[in-house]
Each structure stands twice: as C-alpha cells, then as structure tokens.
Design a protein around this motif. Sequence first.
Motif, PDB file in Angstrom:
ATOM      1  N   GLY A  54       0.802  -1.212   0.000  1.00 30.03           N
ATOM      2  CA  GLY A  54       0.000   0.000   0.000  1.00 30.03           C
ATOM      3  C   GLY A  54       0.831   1.255   0.000  1.00 30.03           C
ATOM      4  O   GLY A  54       0.348   2.323   0.375  1.00 30.03           O
ATOM      5  N   GLY A  55       2.082   1.163  -0.418  1.00 30.18           N
ATOM      6  CA  GLY A  55       2.988   2.302  -0.397  1.00 30.18           C
ATOM      7  C   GLY A  55       2.773   3.252  -1.554  1.00 30.18           C
ATOM      8  O   GLY A  55       1.849   3.096  -2.351  1.00 30.18           O
ATOM      9  N   PRO A  56       3.646   4.258  -1.694  1.00 26.58           N
ATOM     10  CA  PRO A  56       3.492   5.263  -2.754  1.00 26.58           C
ATOM     11  C   PRO A  56       3.755   4.652  -4.131  1.00 26.58           C
ATOM     12  O   PRO A  56       4.460   3.659  -4.276  1.00 26.58           O
ATOM     13  N   SER A  57       3.175   5.276  -5.147  1.00 24.74           N
ATOM     14  CA  SER A  57       3.394   4.839  -6.521  1.00 24.74           C
ATOM     15  C   SER A  57       4.798   5.209  -6.967  1.00 24.74           C
ATOM     16  O   SER A  57       5.465   6.086  -6.393  1.00 24.74           O
ATOM     17  N   VAL A  58       5.257   4.555  -8.013  1.00 18.07           N
ATOM     18  CA  VAL A  58       6.579   4.829  -8.562  1.00 18.07           C
ATOM     19  C   VAL A  58       6.571   6.202  -9.236  1.00 18.07           C
ATOM     20  O   VAL A  58       5.611   6.575  -9.914  1.00 18.07           O
ATOM     21  N   SER A  59       7.624   6.973  -9.027  1.00 21.51           N
ATOM     22  CA  SER A  59       7.762   8.275  -9.684  1.00 21.51           C
ATOM     23  C   SER A  59       8.505   8.083 -10.995  1.00 21.51           C
ATOM     24  O   SER A  59       9.629   7.578 -11.024  1.00 21.51           O
ATOM     25  N   ALA A  60       7.861   8.440 -12.086  1.00 19.70           N
ATOM     26  CA  ALA A  60       8.465   8.290 -13.410  1.00 19.70           C
ATOM     27  C   ALA A  60       7.767   9.262 -14.355  1.00 19.70           C
ATOM     28  O   ALA A  60       6.701   9.801 -14.046  1.00 19.70           O
ATOM     29  N   PRO A  61       8.355   9.509 -15.539  1.00 23.96           N
ATOM     30  CA  PRO A  61       7.729  10.444 -16.481  1.00 23.96           C
ATOM     31  C   PRO A  61       6.406   9.910 -17.024  1.00 23.96           C
ATOM     32  O   PRO A  61       6.130   8.709 -17.007  1.00 23.96           O
ATOM     33  N   GLU A  62       5.571  10.835 -17.505  1.00 27.43           N
ATOM     34  CA  GLU A  62       4.363  10.446 -18.211  1.00 27.43           C
ATOM     35  C   GLU A  62       4.726   9.862 -19.570  1.00 27.43           C
ATOM     36  O   GLU A  62       5.757  10.197 -20.157  1.00 27.43           O
ATOM     37  N   PHE A  63       3.868   8.998 -20.066  1.00 29.99           N
ATOM     38  CA  PHE A  63       4.089   8.378 -21.373  1.00 29.99           C
ATOM     39  C   PHE A  63       3.849   9.397 -22.480  1.00 29.99           C
ATOM     40  O   PHE A  63       2.837  10.093 -22.494  1.00 29.99           O
ATOM     41  N   ASN A  64       4.784   9.499 -23.418  1.00 30.50           N
ATOM     42  CA  ASN A  64       4.642  10.355 -24.589  1.00 30.50           C
ATOM     43  C   ASN A  64       5.347   9.676 -25.752  1.00 30.50           C
ATOM     44  O   ASN A  64       6.582   9.603 -25.780  1.00 30.50           O
ATOM     45  N   ASP A  65       4.589   9.172 -26.714  1.00 36.38           N
ATOM     46  CA  ASP A  65       5.203   8.331 -27.744  1.00 36.38           C
ATOM     47  C   ASP A  65       6.204   9.089 -28.612  1.00 36.38           C
ATOM     48  O   ASP A  65       7.165   8.497 -29.108  1.00 36.38           O
ATOM     49  N   ILE A  66       6.038  10.399 -28.796  1.00 35.41           N
ATOM     50  CA  ILE A  66       6.953  11.117 -29.689  1.00 35.41           C
ATOM     51  C   ILE A  66       8.359  11.223 -29.107  1.00 35.41           C
ATOM     52  O   ILE A  66       9.322  11.502 -29.815  1.00 35.41           O
ATOM     53  N   ASN A  67       8.502  10.969 -27.806  1.00 34.29           N
ATOM     54  CA  ASN A  67       9.827  10.985 -27.175  1.00 34.29           C
ATOM     55  C   ASN A  67      10.554   9.656 -27.268  1.00 34.29           C
ATOM     56  O   ASN A  67      11.731   9.565 -26.899  1.00 34.29           O
ATOM     57  N   LEU A  68       9.883   8.617 -27.746  1.00 34.50           N
ATOM     58  CA  LEU A  68      10.525   7.302 -27.842  1.00 34.50           C
ATOM     59  C   LEU A  68      11.509   7.263 -29.004  1.00 34.50           C
ATOM     60  O   LEU A  68      11.320   7.940 -30.029  1.00 34.50           O
ATOM     61  N   VAL A  69      12.544   6.437 -28.849  1.00 30.50           N
ATOM     62  CA  VAL A  69      13.577   6.295 -29.888  1.00 30.50           C
ATOM     63  C   VAL A  69      13.588   4.846 -30.350  1.00 30.50           C
ATOM     64  O   VAL A  69      13.805   3.931 -29.544  1.00 30.50           O
TER      65      VAL A  69
END
Length: 501
Positions: free
Chosen positions: A268-283
């Motif tokens: 029940g701990g905090p969620s993982v901190s990570a960037p939002e998904f944005n497909d145009i930033n994928l390589v």
Amino acid sequence: MDRVGSGIRRAIGVNRSAVIPPIVATVDDMLVINAKNSLDEGTSLHIHGYIYNGTSYFDGAQMVCGCSIAPKSTFTYEIPLKQAGTFWIHGHSNHHNVEGLRAPLVVQTPVGPYSGRKELLVAFEEWFAAPVAMRANATFAKLNPKATDFPDGIINGADARQAAKLQLIPGQEYRVRLVNMASAMWFDFAIDGHDMSVIEVDGILTEPAPVRSVRLAPAQRASVLIRAKPTAAWNYRYRAKMYTLPECANTRYYSGSVEYAATAPVFGGPSVSAPEFNDINLVPLIREPLIVPERSVRLEVGAGKFSNGLTMHYINNITYAIPKVPSLYTALTTGALARDPRVYGPQSNALVLRSFEKIELLMVNYGPLAHPMHLHGHAFQVVEYGFTNGTKTVERPRTPWPIRRDTVTLGPFQYVAIRFQADNPGMWILHCHNDRDHYGGMSMLVAEAPEMLQLTPDMPPSISNQCTRQGIKISGNAAGNDGLDMRGLPPAPALINRVSH
C-alpha cells in the motif's frame, strides 16, 4: 452471449467460444488460418499492424483489397510472419471486431535485444450492451452516442471488475505485452510499486523509456519491461483506467492482483515516480532518419450534416463508402487510368502515391473528440503534434530518429504529422479506429503505386472466388464500368454543415 453483465446480445466467437485465445507464433512461421464463415453476412480478418508486403490481398479491409468471406463458405489465409512484435487480429467487414471478432497475436523472435525474458500478456477490450447497428443509427441521427450505453471493460477475455491476476517470480524480468482491442475506449496501464520501461510500440522496438503508466488508444499496442521484486514479501496491484478522450464522467477504474505469494499482504505504499508516457519521445532501436517529404497532404477530419439527411464523419469533407468493385481489382484492370483517383469512386477519397514517393500526411482535427488514426500497410514516422489554435508548444521527436507506429492519436483540436515512404504497393485504407467514426465514414483509400501492382504475379484464385460467389465484379472502376463512368453508384452526399460530434 452475456460477456460482462451488460445484457444478452449477439457476440461473434470462434470454435464455439466467445473468448478467442491469443495466437503466439515465431518469426518465419507461416500463419495459416482456415476461416469458416458461419455467419449470415460476409466477414474478413485483418492482422492489425502487419505490413503484408507482396500479399496485400490478405489485408482483409472490406472491398479494398478483396471481397469478404462469403456466408457459409471457407477461406484460407497464408501469411509468412516476417515481423516480430505485438499485433492483434480482428474482423474488418461489417464491423465484426465490435461484436467480438478479435484476438491478440504475438510474434516472438528467439534472438533479439529483449528476447529470453518471461512474458505476460494483458489484452483490453470493451463491451457495449447495444449492438453495432443500433449505435450506428444513433450516430447517423446525431443522437448522443453516450445515451445508447457506456461499455464495460474486459481484461484478458474476462470482466475487468474481476480482472485476472498476474503472477510473478521474485527476481525475474518480464516483458508485459499490452494490447488495446477496444473499438472506442482508451486504456491506461500501471503497476503499483514497480519500475516500468516501454520497449515497444505497435511492433516497433524502442530504447527503454521509464514511464509511470502507458496510454493506449484503440488498436495501439506496447510492451513494457518490469523487474520483479527480490522476495515474495508483498503482493501488488495493477491498474487499468478505461475512458474516452477527452475524459468524461463515465471513466472506469479497474485493478487486478500482481501476485508473488497467495498469502502475502498487499502493498500500500506510494506509486513509482516516473515520467508520463509520450510516444513522440521514444527512440526506435532500428533507427531510420527523418523522412524529407516530396509532398505534404492536409487531411481535415470531422463530422457534419450531409445532404442525405444523415450525420456522417469525413476526411476532407468526403464521407467514405465502399465501392462495387474492390479497389485492388480496379487498380489491376484499369491500365493507366489506375493513376487517376477518380477511378476509385467519388467516396473513396483516393490518394494516389507514386512508387517510393516520400509523403507527409498532416491530419487536422478541429473537433472536441479524439481520433485514433490507423494506416494499413505501413509503420509511419510520428514527426509533430500541435494544437490547431497554436496555444501550446509544438512537440517534435527529441532525436533525428522519430518513432514509428501504425496508429496515432489525433487529439481534440490538435493536428499530427506523419511521414512514410510508398515502398509497399497496394490498396490500403487510412481510417479512424474508433469504430463509430469508421462506420460513419472517416476513412479514405491510399492507392499506392498501382502501376507496380499491375506488374506483380496474379493473385491466388481463392481471392476472386469469394467475389464471384457473391456476385461482385472483379474488373472496372468503382462502379464496375469502363473509364470514369460511375453510373450505378449512389450519388455522393455533400457536406452541408459541420457539427461537434
């Protein structure tokens, strides 16, 4: 078939089951599908995201690359699987995918940058209580589609309110393949307490990109890598949000168990901190430089009242209607005229491409609803997102190697630019994968290198046999006539006024 408690109505299944199991294959396999059509209308199958290079007649789009499988008849698809990735198979005639004719297809490769990991599959669907014909009538009459019904969610073939568990072994790394087979709903996916990196979108492998959650428009797919915890001290939850874009009050939230041990407590701990998904930033892992287009074509999408009294959807003010002759046969039998877009009919909205032409499609949406736009026969570069009123920052790839995919979200009051090279001769369709908009006419024909198609070997006779069984002509223009004589086709309705729909 009562799939999720929304009421009993028709569902299309396979082999006496309304839940069609995933198909798992390996690169270089020959996928053979012996399809027996027991329905009282034509049907066909399309592998979403598959390129069909040299075999466009198996693409399955109704009256584009051939005829549907005739009622009470059989047809065999023979597809050499040259692409690894996450795909799905669905009906592409008479909107049968909305009625349940859909299943994930996973094509694995034994050697590759992400091979050898354990795999999990999470497939999302939605289920409407109202059949597709009722929802279509509501759309054409410009009734509020939400008034017909809001769907229930399905995860891996079961009611999403009792979502199946995902079982993990401590210390293992997993590739989780995500498939959105819904006909109208977006899904977001996240796992509590676990780092998650995107490594694939729409069959295209990417450099690992950490994300908090993954957003999937209808028809999109993705894979994420997760590392299981070192011990089985805790169990966790995965989260799925089902919604329209923009979100409305009916957004549904589902969760399922990520189980390490049956008796372990739930984290029940905090969620993982990570960037939002944005497909145009994928390589992409296989890097292709940004295409410099030889031509840019503007495509404005929307809905409006037409001269036939119906509310229809359109691309560049034209609402699509299927021709009397499959477009592929028109390309094969009209000689030099196959280069003339008019030969494919006034409602095909045909865009004719030269062989190996580099093309940009600038898709523009002045309306309040999003559209998942899908192009058959290609994975295209996503090169720019922006807003039609210019009030927000334009988004472009962060590297010289833009991501490629086959379905892209054209958001409310937004535009998106995609680019590809016409290196796959065929009759392809570009359409919105929200099925309500698709059956409303938000589609167009992309006639790619028709002169090259005329030089290719003859198609298997089984393709034309399905047409002749149903009394469908396999020569001539869209009306089955010579030249540009379109007598026999109904008159194309004209757009009278645009509506917010």
